[in-house]
Motif scaffolding. Structure first.
Motif, short mmCIF file in Angstrom:
data_model
loop_
_atom_site.label_atom_id
_atom_site.label_comp_id
_atom_site.label_asym_id
_atom_site.label_seq_id
_atom_site.Cartn_x
_atom_site.Cartn_y
_atom_site.Cartn_z
N SER A 10 1.30 -1.09 0.00
CA SER A 10 0.27 0.62 -0.20
C SER A 10 0.68 1.34 0.01
O SER A 10 0.64 2.15 1.26
CB SER A 10 -1.00 0.06 1.03
N ALA A 18 2.50 1.14 2.99
CA ALA A 18 2.16 -0.01 4.02
C ALA A 18 3.80 -0.51 5.00
O ALA A 18 4.70 0.33 4.63
CB ALA A 18 3.34 -1.64 2.67
N SER A 23 6.12 -6.04 5.50
CA SER A 23 6.00 -6.47 4.58
C SER A 23 7.12 -7.33 3.66
O SER A 23 7.44 -8.27 3.52
CB SER A 23 6.34 -4.55 3.53
N VAL A 92 -2.04 -9.19 3.28
CA VAL A 92 -2.26 -7.61 2.86
C VAL A 92 -1.00 -7.30 4.58
O VAL A 92 -1.72 -7.51 5.97
CB VAL A 92 -3.06 -7.37 2.95
N GLY A 94 0.45 -4.09 6.93
CA GLY A 94 -0.35 -3.84 7.55
C GLY A 94 0.46 -2.09 7.09
O GLY A 94 1.02 -1.78 6.25
N ALA A 98 -2.60 0.58 4.72
CA ALA A 98 -4.17 -0.29 4.31
C ALA A 98 -4.95 0.58 4.56
O ALA A 98 -5.96 -0.02 3.97
CB ALA A 98 -3.95 -1.49 5.10
N LEU A 102 -5.66 1.14 0.45
CA LEU A 102 -6.72 0.02 0.47
C LEU A 102 -7.15 0.10 0.57
O LEU A 102 -8.35 0.34 -0.44
CB LEU A 102 -5.72 -0.71 0.74
N LEU A 134 -4.48 -10.96 6.57
CA LEU A 134 -4.50 -9.56 7.05
C LEU A 134 -3.07 -9.73 8.25
O LEU A 134 -3.03 -10.29 9.44
CB LEU A 134 -5.46 -9.48 6.65
N SER A 138 -4.69 -4.10 8.18
CA SER A 138 -5.81 -4.61 7.26
C SER A 138 -6.54 -5.11 7.88
O SER A 138 -7.40 -5.61 7.52
CB SER A 138 -4.02 -5.47 6.88
#
Length: 222
Positions: A10, A18, A23, A92, A94, A98, A102, A134, A138
């Protein structure tokens, strides 16, 4: 059998994109477990840009897909190109992206909507009963993806969990090193930096989440 996992980013940076640690930990664990990964991001303008040194908003404008390429080392595609049938699972990470890029959860809370291309893809995974992970904030989008009754966690933040409950989610409090699984929907969530005080804290839960997601994909082989 090598599993293929789609990861939606994101942006790049905890306050407007993100979360970088989350990530990278996710991508690292997937690689360690032998998964084949493709990162995606929406080709849209960020909600805003935050100076991560001062915490102040700037007048810059940045693109979510372009910023996500910083984390993915250029190997990221427009989420419009993603097809559910090409992947075994979706994860996904966070970061406020997000809730800002997103979706508009950061501004609208329980009245939020999810970015159209992201929602299409996530709903596709849900409809196909493929595992979804998630992380961090997220899971706030879970009720928009799965509908009322979905079980997930963001840790123990009262305001966020209240908003999730208003949207129809069932929130379970969770330790930073653990995961919550909705076995019916094959959804796995973990608090990460909603609770983590350091990168090792975040990694503990994320590793468990990635491992469980991959276990669920292997159940499909039986």
């Amino acid at each position: 059998m090598t599993k293929k996992v789609a990861v939606i980013l994101s942006g790049c940076g905890v306050y407007d994109g993100a979360e970088i640690h989350e990530s990278v930990i996710t991508l690292l664990r997937l690689d360690q477990r032998g998964a084949q990964v493709q990162c995606f991001a929406p080709n849209v303008e960020q909600m805003h840009v935050i100076n991560h040194l001062t915490g102040e908003q700037t007048q810059e404008k940045r693109n979510v897909l372009v910023e996500s390429a910083r984390i993915a080392r250029g190997q990221v595609k427009d989420v419009q190109e993603a097809k559910v049938e090409d992947f075994d699972a979706l994860i996904v990470p966070g970061g406020f992206g997000a809730a800002k890029n997103l979706s508009d959860f950061a501004g609208k809370g329980a009245d939020c909507t999810v970015q159209a291309d992201v929602l299409r893809l996530a709903e596709g995974f849900a409809a196909a009963n493929k595992p979804v992970g998630l992380i961090c904030i997220s899971p706030a989008l879970a009720a928009k993806i799965y509908g009322p009754g979905v079980v997930c966690t963001i840790g123990n933040d009262a305001d966020t969990s209240d908003a999730m409950t208003k949207m129809g989610a069932t929130h379970e409090e969770c330790d930073v090193h653990d995961i919550v699984e909705d076995t019916q929907r094959r959804l796995v969530s973990t608090p990460a930096y909603m609770l983590a005080e350091n990168i090792s804290d975040a990694a503990g839960g994320i590793y468990k989440l990635v491992d469980r997601i991959l276990e669920l994909t292997h159940e499909d082989d039986q």
